[in-house]
Design an enzyme around this catalytic site. Structure first.
Site, PDB file in Angstrom:
ATOM      1  N   ASP A  18       4.745  -2.807  -0.338  1.00 55.09           N
ATOM      2  CA  ASP A  18       4.587  -1.661   0.477  1.00 55.09           C
ATOM      3  C   ASP A  18       3.749  -0.819  -0.286  1.00 55.09           C
ATOM      4  O   ASP A  18       2.842  -1.332  -0.960  1.00 55.09           O
ATOM      5  CB  ASP A  18       6.197  -1.166   0.645  1.00 55.09           C
ATOM      6  N   HIS A  34       6.937   6.145   0.928  1.00 50.64           N
ATOM      7  CA  HIS A  34       7.163   4.868   1.930  1.00 50.64           C
ATOM      8  C   HIS A  34       7.873   4.013   1.458  1.00 50.64           C
ATOM      9  O   HIS A  34       8.873   3.525   1.725  1.00 50.64           O
ATOM     10  CB  HIS A  34       5.809   4.696   2.729  1.00 50.64           C
ATOM     11  N   ASN A  73       5.112   0.034  15.520  1.00 51.95           N
ATOM     12  CA  ASN A  73       5.699   1.361  16.168  1.00 51.95           C
ATOM     13  C   ASN A  73       4.701   1.720  17.398  1.00 51.95           C
ATOM     14  O   ASN A  73       4.363   2.833  17.319  1.00 51.95           O
ATOM     15  CB  ASN A  73       5.659   2.516  15.137  1.00 51.95           C
ATOM     16  N   SER A  90       9.764   0.534  10.143  1.00 51.62           N
ATOM     17  CA  SER A  90       9.701   0.395   8.680  1.00 51.62           C
ATOM     18  C   SER A  90      10.786   0.516   7.877  1.00 51.62           C
ATOM     19  O   SER A  90      11.186  -0.075   6.993  1.00 51.62           O
ATOM     20  CB  SER A  90       8.709   1.431   8.192  1.00 51.62           C
TER      21      SER A  90
END
Length: 431
Positions: free
Chosen positions: A75, A109, A210, A277
């Site tokens: 990530d 994130h 998404n 996520s």
């Protein structure tokens, strides 16, 4: 939101975030020099998130907390200085720089994803991770956060470097690899890295994306979620409905809470996040719980357990719910077996015991005697009771017995049968 950013030489990765996914407070503090535009830390949220009430991790912790399991988070990095992650995050690898040090995060994130897996409970804080004793291996591949489907500032690695990052996670001892990042076209390097991980018995979990389209056009295929052996994860909200942007397709294997969930931000604090996520790390955390509880299970068996123990969802695979809703408690406590049913063995003959047999026969005889004796006493008691009731009435009516064949006494007809029975005389004898 998932993005696909191209350069003349490579396809770049972007972390999954929706346009409303991240609510970051203003007033960013000074950040490390490695971050070009660091995001601000969030405010502390003391209330427990709805996803924790849904998944009730306290029920599963007596059986497993993820201890001894390494979860690689590929990530934007994972901030190991967050109070709830201190001691949970290894040094990792920064694929953006080609050096060690994946334990920094410029956009929060990756820290949010990490915290959903392994944030430790803290006094006065309702939020915590699902597998709080798991170790996080951060692999930093991006520092982008986007909205609306356009390009966003910040660096990201090429697909070739992304594939190398997956291999690095495997080589560094990851038992589970969480990928809350996605590509929208297949790539041979990434596919080869996924195959490399599968051959080394690593559980692979990836976000399903998404970019759901409400029209007739089908959603774009996300990778690595669409590769064989990777668990693709969709997101649901507090009502159990699929989050609007969560994609629909055969690559969605199951869903988990991902709409408006609380998770950590870089440095400290928390924020509200939405998207696939943030559903993905809950599945990765559950895989860690299983691997800690039953280390002998293969990655394929862990994946099967996750799908087989999912709860019924509001829709099926065709509506983007896969096999159902993640259930960590069932996944850890229920066992699966592919063996054929075992035929029941015949019951053994009871051992012969002469004394016990004689005693049983004696009790059988005594039982019969008691039964008949009880019945006889009951009949006798009824007869005595009837006599006691009828005798006073017969004396009052002056009845007397007659012999068989004796003619009834003469006198007027008696209408009352009861009086006829007792033979009341019509006149008294003279003396």
């Amino acid at each position: 939101m998932l993005f696909n950013r191209r350069t003349p030489t490579s396809v770049l990765l972007v972390a999954l975030i929706s346009s409303t996914a991240l609510m970051l407070p203003t007033g960013a503090a000074a950040a490390a020099s490695v971050c070009a535009n660091p995001s601000a830390p969030g405010q502390v949220i003391s209330d427990a998130s709805w996803h924790q009430q849904w998944l009730t991790p306290q029920r599963v912790w007596p059986f497993s907390t993820g201890a001894g399991v390494r979860v690689a988070v590929v990530d934007s990095g994972s901030d190991g200085d967050h109070p709830q992650l201190n001691g949970q995050v290894a040094n990792g690898f920064d694929a953006l720089r080609g050096t060690s040090g994946g334990d920094i995060d410029c956009v929060s994130h990756g820290t949010a994803v990490t915290s959903l897996i392994a944030a430790r409970p803290q006094e006065g804080i309702g939020f915590h991770g699902l597998a709080p004793d798991a170790t996080i291996l951060p692999i930093r591949v991006s520092e982008q956060a986007g909205s609306g489907g356009g390009e966003t500032p910040g660096e990201s690695v090429s697909t070739e470097i992304f594939a190398q990052a997956i291999r690095r996670a495997v080589d560094d001892g990851a038992d589970v690899v969480n990928m809350s990042v996605t590509l929208y076209r297949p790539d041979p390097d990434v596919e080869g890295a996924i195959r490399y991980a599968r051959e080394r018995d690593v559980v692979l979990v990836a976000a399903a994306g998404n970019l759901h389209r409400n029209g007739e056009q089908s959603d774009p295929v996300p990778y690595p979620a669409a590769y064989d052996g990777v668990i693709g994860v969709g997101a649901i909200d507090q009502q159990g409905a699929r989050v609007e942007q969560s994609q629909v397709g055969p690559y969605v294997d199951l869903v988990a809470p991902g709409g408006g969930v609380v998770a950590a931000t870089r440095v400290n604090g928390h924020a509200i996040w939405s998207g696939t996520s943030f559903a993905t790390p809950l599945v990765s955390a559950t895989a860690a719980l299983i691997r800690a509880a039953e280390p002998e299970l293969s990655a394929t068996q862990v994946s099967r357990r996750l799908l087989a123990t999912a709860d019924p969802a509001r829709g099926g695979p065709g509506q983007g719910y896969g096999q159902g809703v993640l259930n960590p408690y069932r996944a850890v406590t229920e066992r699966l077996s592919t063996a054929a049913p075992v035929a029941p063995a015949p019951l053994p003959d009871p051992p012969y015991d002469a004394v016990a047999l004689e005693r049983a026969q004696r009790w059988h005889v005594l039982g019969r005697v008691a039964l008949w004796g009880g019945l006889s006493v009951a009949v006798l008691a009824l007869a005595i009771g009837a006599t006691v009731l009828l005798l006073p009435r017969g004396r009052r009516l002056r009845w007397h017995p007659i012999r068989p064949g004796e003619p009834p006494p003469s006198g007027p007809e008696i209408d009352d049968p009861e009086e006829a029975f007792f033979r009341v005389p019509t006149s008294l004898p003279r003396g």
